[in-house]
Design an enzyme around this catalytic site. Structure first.
Site, PDB file in Angstrom:
ATOM      1  N   ARG A 100      34.928  48.628 -10.231  1.00 42.74           N
ATOM      2  CA  ARG A 100      34.351  47.642 -11.152  1.00 42.74           C
ATOM      3  C   ARG A 100      34.020  48.264 -12.498  1.00 42.74           C
ATOM      4  NH1 ARG A 100      30.919  46.017  -7.841  1.00 42.74           N
ATOM      5  NH2 ARG A 100      31.869  44.045  -7.214  1.00 42.74           N
ATOM      6  N   TYR A 101      33.567  49.496 -12.491  1.00 45.00           N
ATOM      7  CA  TYR A 101      33.169  50.198 -13.715  1.00 45.00           C
ATOM      8  C   TYR A 101      34.139  51.354 -13.963  1.00 45.00           C
ATOM      9  CZ  TYR A 101      28.776  47.813 -12.588  1.00 45.00           C
ATOM     10  OH  TYR A 101      27.825  46.877 -12.271  1.00 45.00           O
ATOM     11  N   CYS A 113      26.624  48.931  10.343  1.00 46.36           N
ATOM     12  CA  CYS A 113      25.349  49.494   9.905  1.00 46.36           C
ATOM     13  C   CYS A 113      24.480  49.806  11.109  1.00 46.36           C
ATOM     14  CB  CYS A 113      24.609  48.496   9.013  1.00 46.36           C
ATOM     15  SG  CYS A 113      25.477  48.012   7.506  1.00 46.36           S
ATOM     16  N   CYS A 117      20.494  43.591   7.666  1.00 49.09           N
ATOM     17  CA  CYS A 117      19.526  42.853   6.866  1.00 49.09           C
ATOM     18  C   CYS A 117      19.941  41.391   6.807  1.00 49.09           C
ATOM     19  CB  CYS A 117      19.442  43.435   5.457  1.00 49.09           C
ATOM     20  SG  CYS A 117      19.103  45.209   5.404  1.00 49.09           S
ATOM     21  N   CYS A 120      21.680  40.374   3.406  1.00 49.49           N
ATOM     22  CA  CYS A 120      22.738  41.257   2.916  1.00 49.49           C
ATOM     23  C   CYS A 120      23.795  40.511   2.107  1.00 49.49           C
ATOM     24  CB  CYS A 120      23.397  41.948   4.107  1.00 49.49           C
ATOM     25  SG  CYS A 120      24.770  43.029   3.652  1.00 49.49           S
ATOM     26  N   ARG A 122      26.747  41.509   1.657  1.00 45.52           N
ATOM     27  CA  ARG A 122      28.044  41.661   2.326  1.00 45.52           C
ATOM     28  C   ARG A 122      27.993  41.134   3.759  1.00 45.52           C
ATOM     29  NH1 ARG A 122      28.701  47.328  -0.166  1.00 45.52           N
ATOM     30  NH2 ARG A 122      29.876  46.898  -2.065  1.00 45.52           N
ATOM     31  N   LYS A 327      26.311  44.744 -13.074  1.00 51.79           N
ATOM     32  CA  LYS A 327      24.853  44.654 -13.123  1.00 51.79           C
ATOM     33  C   LYS A 327      24.372  44.668 -14.565  1.00 51.79           C
ATOM     34  CE  LYS A 327      24.180  47.250  -8.819  1.00 51.79           C
ATOM     35  NZ  LYS A 327      25.609  47.604  -8.645  1.00 51.79           N
TER      36      LYS A 327
END
Length: 358
Positions: A100-101, A113, A117, A120, A122, A327
């Site tokens: 992305r960057y 994982c 969460c 999440c 994803r 971001k």
């Protein structure tokens, strides 16, 4: 000469990790008749013994339980929510890579994982039966992509959680990355030091370091109570070995959306030699509206913390723009243009003139 690197093996999770509604109910974390079968069928469930032990079963608003115990509201999807809220797929030139960057890439090593969460971003991509790991060929293609792009200075290991990969495999991967001359930084994003601190063994700590590259570990924690003695000891093992530690947190309604709660979290991280790095505004993942709050409320909280909490303990409040646009900082503003230069608001609310000669 490159050594062959096969698909990453995942070391065995602690035997008592809770992975079903029945196991959560038996542990007193969920009512037996909660009716959450559809939620658990859609989104992965795992609560480690460490996190289960931190939950106050007498508190219906317990901030740890809220993050990890399934909730019927996860089936409520809003029009603005997206399966891929930060646009990983739009920037994935080869499987496992997100570019992305310009100077850094994500390497999504595994799709599992130690704990899942409920918020999440994803959540549609991780868990048993999802993209569990890169195949040997896909991993080689990913490494070839990194080697073929000299602008890549940093590789960010994510997934899933890279710390569930066996240390031997991580050591081999680090050797391969360190052999790419333009890669200078390798960053691991993980919840393991908090969720399963027993995994942060001497072997793991050794595996994530390699001559020629600097290792960073971004530790995910959202509430100070996650940083219990075992987690603090795991973080100390990393810090004592010279691994640089930064913290990332998500601003979550009902978990940490209060000035004192955030202050306690950020101070606890600094005490553990973890520099708070990012406070993420929650992403538009499906079924997570009950975790979201307004950006204005987030800015209000960050404004309240400025000057009252050490600068060491203040992260950057950021929004990951939906669609893969990256971001951006979204913290409160302190400057307004004025005829004489600027009007500057201090942390107590006082307004001051600042003259600027250009």
């Amino acid at each position: 000469m490159n050594r062959p690197l096969s698909s990453p093996s995942v070391s065995a999770l602690p035997a008592r990790t809770l992975r079903s509604l029945d196991e959560l109910a038996d542990a007193g974390l969920l009512a037996p008749d909660a009716g959450l079968e559809e939620v658990a069928g859609r989104y992965a469930v795992a609560v480690t013994p460490t996190l289960a032990g931190l939950i106050d079963r007498d508190d219906p608003a317990d901030p740890i339980a809220r993050q990890f115990i399934p909730d019927a509201r996860e089936l409520e999807t809003r029009p603005e929510e997206r399966a891929d809220p930060i646009g990983d797929h739009a920037h994935s030139p080869v499987p496992g890579i997100v570019h992305r960057y310009p100077d850094r890439v994500l390497l999504k090593l595994v799709g599992v994982c130690a704990v899942y969460c409920r918020f999440c971003f994803r959540r549609e991509m991780v868990g048993p039966g999802a993209e569990t790991s890169l195949s040997e060929d896909a991993l080689e293609d990913a490494l070839a992509y990194i080697a073929g792009h000299p602008e890549i200075w940093e590789v960010v290991l994510t997934g899933g959680d890279p710390f569930v990969v066996a240390p031997r495999r991580l050591a081999l991967l680090m050797e391969r990355l360190a052999a790419i001359g333009h890669v200078k930084i390798v960053r691991f994003h993980t919840r393991v030091p908090v969720a399963a601190p027993e995994r942060v063994t001497a072997a793991l700590v050794e595996a994530i370091r390699a001559p020629g590259v600097t290792t960073y570990v971004a530790v995910h924690a959202n509430h100070a109570s996650e940083l219990a003695d075992e987690a603090r000891a795991a973080l100390a093992r990393l810090a004592d070995a010279g691994v640089a530690l930064v913290g990332q947190s998500v601003l979550l309604a009902g978990v940490n959306d209060h000035e004192a709660t955030l202050a306690a979290l950020f101070r606890a991280l600094v005490e553990c030699r973890v520099k708070p790095y990012y406070l993420h505004h929650p992403d538009l993942a499906p079924g997570t509206a009950h975790f979201r709050l307004s950006i204005a409320r987030g800015q209000e909280l960050m404004r309240a913390l400025r000057g009252r909490v050490s600068g060491l303990a203040l992260p950057t409040y950021v929004l990951d723009i939906p669609g893969g646009h990256g971001k951006v900082p979204i913290g409160p503003g302190w400057l307004e243009p004025a005829p004489e230069g600027w009007r500057v608001t201090d942390y107590c609310g006082g307004v001051h003139a600042y003259g600027e000669a250009v």
